[in-house]
Structures are given as structure tokens and as C-alpha cells.
Design a protein around this motif. Structure first.
Motif, short mmCIF file in Angstrom:
data_model
loop_
_atom_site.label_atom_id
_atom_site.label_comp_id
_atom_site.label_asym_id
_atom_site.label_seq_id
_atom_site.Cartn_x
_atom_site.Cartn_y
_atom_site.Cartn_z
N TYR A 46 61.12 -1.53 28.74
CA TYR A 46 62.09 -1.93 29.76
C TYR A 46 62.31 -3.45 29.75
N GLN A 47 61.22 -4.22 29.62
CA GLN A 47 61.34 -5.67 29.59
C GLN A 47 62.18 -6.13 28.41
N THR A 48 61.99 -5.46 27.23
CA THR A 48 62.77 -5.81 26.05
C THR A 48 64.25 -5.56 26.30
N SER A 49 64.55 -4.40 26.90
CA SER A 49 65.94 -4.06 27.18
C SER A 49 66.57 -5.03 28.18
N GLN A 50 65.78 -5.45 29.19
CA GLN A 50 66.29 -6.39 30.19
C GLN A 50 66.65 -7.72 29.53
N GLN A 51 65.83 -8.15 28.54
CA GLN A 51 66.13 -9.40 27.83
C GLN A 51 67.43 -9.28 27.05
N LEU A 53 69.91 -7.19 27.72
CA LEU A 53 71.01 -7.11 28.68
C LEU A 53 71.35 -8.50 29.23
N ALA A 54 70.31 -9.31 29.51
CA ALA A 54 70.53 -10.66 30.00
C ALA A 54 71.26 -11.50 28.94
#
Length: 285
Positions: A46-51, A53-54
Motif C-alpha cells: 500500500y505504501q508503494t502504491s501511495q508513493q 499515486l502521489a
């Protein structure tokens, strides 16, 4: 002799009962450890995906800033050209250079605008196709929005899950199948499934808190999209935000109901988006 016989039976029975309890305890402990590891893996992904997306959101903002900067550049160049024409007729070389720069800037502005319009148009088509496929009843539990070039599909927990659980309910199948079709039609988009809860503590033996519940619910949707509806798992990411991303107050039933949701976030793949805005048009014509 008989009392000793019955005593032996009683001791054997108690030892047998103890063994069964230990076995159940070990099974529960193993299941709990698996859930912990699963939660850690989900949060990492999830953290990777958030990065990513950001990064995509930043590129959209950068694109808008580039368009504005190029417009200002055209204004400055035009002003310089006007000044040159007003003050002297000599400097034909400089005038020709200014004209070329203005034409080049105008071309690049048009390229940037076309790129942004292409992304916006694809998102609007995707949104319209999804909205048209949903029934009036389904639209009560599904909210579709486009924000900063990203499509957000928000699903209520009442429609998706069994009460107090992360298992997909039987009533959610038809809605998920329609969303899955849209996702499969737009194969160049990545999909983040994000679980959200209210701030009411959960009391389940195998779920520690709302973080766990939101991540497990997102994982359930991901696995349903993959196994039941054939979405490529390489495009999917599951993550949970627990109670920490509310869209309404948690002090009322209506507010808590809005906060208990799962979002399906559809965004262009980051590498393709960067390639789109990184290619300036050929200005040598």
C-alpha cells in the motif's frame, strides 16, 4: 482397588481435555501470526502504491504549471516583439528569431494542453461508462468522482461486506462485476483498493483493530476482482487506512456510515503518464 481405577480414568480424561485445548490454542496462534504477516505485506504494498499515486498527482500539477509558464513566456516574447517593431526596423534577424520562439512555444503549449485533455477525456469516458452500467439502486451505494486526473469509486461497506466482517457479501457480486469490466476495458490504468473505517473500535478475536479490518477488506475486494472477475493481479494493490481518512464526522451515525467505505482508485500507469508529458513536439518544421 475400584476407587484407584476411577481415579485413573479421571486423570486420563483431564489430560485429554488439556491436549485438545493446547491444539486449539496453537491453531489460533498460527492463524493470528499469518494475519499479522499478511497485514504487514499489505501495508508495504500500500505504501508503494501511495508513493506512485502521489507522484502521478505531482506530475498533473507540474503539467498545469508548465502550461501557465509557457503562456507567460508567449506574452513576454510578444511584448518584446512589439517593442522591437515599434522602436526600429533594423534587427530583422532578432525579429525572425522571436517569431520562431513564439511559434515553438505555442506548439508546446498546444502539446501540453492536448496531453492533459487526453487524460481528462479518458477519465470522463471511464466514469460515464461505469455510471451508465450501474442501476439506480446500486448508485445509492456507489459514488464515482474524478479528482486531479484520478478516478475514485467509493463503495459502502453495507453493500460490500457481511456485518462486522471482511468477507464479501453475496449481494455485492453484480456491482463488482460491472466495475471489473470497466477496469479490464481500461487496461493501461493501475488500480488501488483502499479500505476505510469509522473510529469505533472493533472487537474480533482475529482482528486487532481498524487498521487490520480496513486492510483485510481491501484484500478481499482485490482477490474477488482477480479470482471471480479475471482482473490482472499485477494491476491491483490493496491497502488500508483504518479510521484515519474520514470524509465526514464520526460523531453521528450518518457520518460514520460515510466513513465506512472502500475506495477503488483508478489512475494512469505512472511510467506511461510521465512519457506522455515528457515528449515535447517536434518544432523543426
Amino acid at each position: 482397588m475400584r476407587p484407584f481405577f476411577f481415579m485413573g480414568i479421571l486423570v486420563t480424561f483431564l489430560l485429554f481435555q488439556g491436549c485438545v485445548s493446547n491444539k486449539k490454542y496453537n491453531e489460533l496462534q498460527t492463524k493470528y501470526d499469518d494475519l499479522q504477516q499478511r497485514g504487514k505485506d499489505l501495508n508495504k504494498k500500500y505504501q508503494t502504491s501511495q508513493q506512485e499515486l502521489a507522484g502521478s498527482t505531482t506530475r498533473v500539477k507540474s503539467l498545469e504549471e508548465q502550461i501557465e509558464a509557457q503562456r507567460q513566456n508567449v506574452i513576454s516574447l510578444q511584448a518584446a516583439l512589439d517593442k522591437c517593431l515599434a522602436t526600429s526596423n533594423q534587427g530583422n534577424v532578432n525579429i525572425s528569431k522571436l517569431v520562431d520562439e513564439i511559434n515553438s512555444s505555442n506548439k508546446y503549449i498546444q502539446h501540453l494542453v492536448n496531453t492533459k485533455n487526453k487524460s481528462d477525456s479518458l477519465n470522463m469516458v471511464l466514469t460515464n461508462n461505469l455510471t451508465r452500467s450501474l442501476s439506480r439502486e446500486e448508485l445509492r451505494d456507489v459514488d464515482v468522482k474524478v479528482l486531479k486526473g484520478v478516478v475514485y469509486i467509493s463503495l459502502s461497506d453495507n453493500m460490500l461486506y457481511k456485518s462486522g466482517s471482511y468477507e464479501i457479501s453475496s449481494t455485492a457480486g453484480e456491482t463488482l462485476s460491472k466495475i471489473a469490466k470497466i477496469i479490464k476495458d481500461y487496461k493501461d490504468y493501475d488500480v488501488l483498493i483502499e479500505g476505510n473505517t469509522d473510529n469505533v473500535p472493533i472487537s474480533q478475536t482475529n482482528i486487532r483493530n481498524n487498521w487490520d479490518l480496513s486492510a483485510l477488506r481491501a484484500s478481499s475486494v482485490v482477490q474477488a476482482l482477480q479470482s471471480a472477475y479475471g482482473v490482472d493481479p499485477k494491476r491491483l494493490t490493496a491497502g488500508g487506512r483504518g479510521e484515519y481518512n474520514p470524509v465526514a464526522t464520526n460523531s453521528t451515525d450518518a457520518g460514520r456510515s460515510k466513513n465506512r467505505r472502500t475506495q477503488i482508485i483508478i489512475t494512469p500507469k505512472l511510467d506511461q503518464f510521465m512519457e506522455l508529458i515528457g515528449k515535447a513536439p517536434d518544432t523543426t518544421d
